[in-house]
Design an enzyme around this catalytic site. Structure first.
Site, PDB file in Angstrom:
ATOM      1  N   LYS A   9       0.295  -1.314  -7.550  1.00  0.00           N
ATOM      2  CA  LYS A   9       0.277  -0.862  -8.893  1.00  0.00           C
ATOM      3  C   LYS A   9      -1.122  -1.772  -9.449  1.00  0.00           C
ATOM      4  O   LYS A   9      -1.432  -2.594  -9.089  1.00  0.00           O
ATOM      5  CB  LYS A   9       1.333  -1.291  -9.683  1.00  0.00           C
ATOM      6  CG  LYS A   9       2.672  -0.212  -9.268  1.00  0.00           C
ATOM      7  CD  LYS A   9       3.916  -0.681  -9.926  1.00  0.00           C
ATOM      8  CE  LYS A   9       5.351  -0.043  -9.353  1.00  0.00           C
ATOM      9  NZ  LYS A   9       6.451  -0.154 -10.286  1.00  0.00           N
ATOM     10  N   TYR A  49       6.217   9.689 -11.561  1.00  0.00           N
ATOM     11  CA  TYR A  49       7.563   8.969 -12.021  1.00  0.00           C
ATOM     12  C   TYR A  49       8.515  10.131 -12.723  1.00  0.00           C
ATOM     13  O   TYR A  49       9.317   9.854 -13.732  1.00  0.00           O
ATOM     14  CB  TYR A  49       7.431   7.808 -13.029  1.00  0.00           C
ATOM     15  CG  TYR A  49       7.366   6.712 -12.324  1.00  0.00           C
ATOM     16  CD1 TYR A  49       8.158   6.095 -11.306  1.00  0.00           C
ATOM     17  CD2 TYR A  49       6.022   5.976 -12.675  1.00  0.00           C
ATOM     18  CE1 TYR A  49       7.885   4.952 -10.493  1.00  0.00           C
ATOM     19  CE2 TYR A  49       5.771   4.533 -11.820  1.00  0.00           C
ATOM     20  CZ  TYR A  49       6.698   4.205 -10.819  1.00  0.00           C
ATOM     21  OH  TYR A  49       6.465   2.897 -10.197  1.00  0.00           O
ATOM     22  N   ASN A 112       5.822  -5.278 -11.868  1.00  0.00           N
ATOM     23  CA  ASN A 112       6.468  -5.620 -10.460  1.00  0.00           C
ATOM     24  C   ASN A 112       5.793  -5.176  -9.246  1.00  0.00           C
ATOM     25  O   ASN A 112       6.232  -4.865  -8.008  1.00  0.00           O
ATOM     26  CB  ASN A 112       7.918  -4.770 -10.204  1.00  0.00           C
ATOM     27  CG  ASN A 112       8.094  -3.525 -10.440  1.00  0.00           C
ATOM     28  OD1 ASN A 112       6.947  -2.623 -10.443  1.00  0.00           O
ATOM     29  ND2 ASN A 112       9.432  -2.959 -10.486  1.00  0.00           N
ATOM     30  N   HIS A 115       5.046  -0.054  -5.388  1.00  0.00           N
ATOM     31  CA  HIS A 115       6.152   1.084  -5.575  1.00  0.00           C
ATOM     32  C   HIS A 115       6.155   1.243  -4.204  1.00  0.00           C
ATOM     33  O   HIS A 115       5.128   1.232  -3.348  1.00  0.00           O
ATOM     34  CB  HIS A 115       5.393   2.214  -6.297  1.00  0.00           C
ATOM     35  CG  HIS A 115       6.172   3.470  -5.992  1.00  0.00           C
ATOM     36  ND1 HIS A 115       7.225   3.774  -6.337  1.00  0.00           N
ATOM     37  CD2 HIS A 115       5.793   4.400  -4.891  1.00  0.00           C
ATOM     38  CE1 HIS A 115       7.745   4.899  -5.859  1.00  0.00           C
ATOM     39  NE2 HIS A 115       6.914   5.203  -4.762  1.00  0.00           N
ATOM     40  N   GLU A 126       6.127  12.344  -2.770  1.00  0.00           N
ATOM     41  CA  GLU A 126       5.088  11.412  -2.904  1.00  0.00           C
ATOM     42  C   GLU A 126       3.971  11.477  -2.373  1.00  0.00           C
ATOM     43  O   GLU A 126       2.743  11.465  -2.726  1.00  0.00           O
ATOM     44  CB  GLU A 126       5.532  10.094  -3.205  1.00  0.00           C
ATOM     45  CG  GLU A 126       6.681   9.831  -4.432  1.00  0.00           C
ATOM     46  CD  GLU A 126       7.357   8.780  -4.341  1.00  0.00           C
ATOM     47  OE1 GLU A 126       8.180   8.531  -5.494  1.00  0.00           O
ATOM     48  OE2 GLU A 126       7.288   7.874  -3.508  1.00  0.00           O
TER      49      GLU A 126
END
Ligand code: ATP
Ligand code: MG
Length: 137
Positions: A9, A49, A112, A115, A126
């Site tokens: 990310k 998402y 965080n 992913h 995805e």
């Protein structure tokens, strides 16, 4: 062979963690079959998402994913979906074990680092969202 979608990310890229994260997957023995640097649009982040639409953090989450470059990857190998999730650690970094990526590098659930697909169906969806078939070796 099993494949999973992994994305570093914007916070992971900004903090210089690309090489460390790739090294963990490589050293375990997984094979990198696709990689690119992408700056996702807000619309694309919302697609990624999609399953979290309606959650109170959805807007912040998709703003964040579209805030800068992301390293999008497909990794291949036996057990890579489950093992990738293990490497990554729990969603909330403070609940992640030391030795996991989030456990070692993050504090905040909204920042965080990485992913990973959470199952075979999500992995398939995805990979198809982020990559054209000819971009995968
Ligand atoms: P990811 O899909 O990014 O790999 P995950 O599968 O561990 O993470 P999900 O439940 O899919 O967790 O949530 C997606 C992302 O949404 C999380 O990585 C986190 O950044 C954010 N998120 C999840 N729960 C919360 C929450 N309660 N508050 C704020 N952000 C959250
Ligand atoms: Mg998830």
């Amino acid at each position: 062979l099993e494949r999973t979608f992994i994305a570093i990310k914007p916070d992971g890229v900004q903090r210089g963690l690309i090489s460390d994260i790739i090294a963990r997957f490589e050293k375990k023995g997984y094979k990198l079959v696709a990689i690119k640097l992408v700056h996702p649009t807000k619309d694309f982040a919302e697609k990624h998402y999609d399953d979290l639409k309606g959650r109170p953090f959805f807007n912040g989450l998709t703003d964040f994913l579209s805030s800068g470059p992301v390293v999008a990857m497909v990794w291949e190998g036996q057990g890579v979906i489950k093992y990738g999730r293990k490497f990554i650690g729990a969603t909330a970094p403070l609940a992640s074990e030391p030795g996991t990526i989030r456990g070692d590098f993050a504090i905040s659930v909204g920042r965080n680092i990485i992913h990973g697909s959470d199952g075979p169906e999500t992995a398939k969806d995805e990979i198809a969202l982020w990559f054209k078939p000819e971009e995968i070796l």
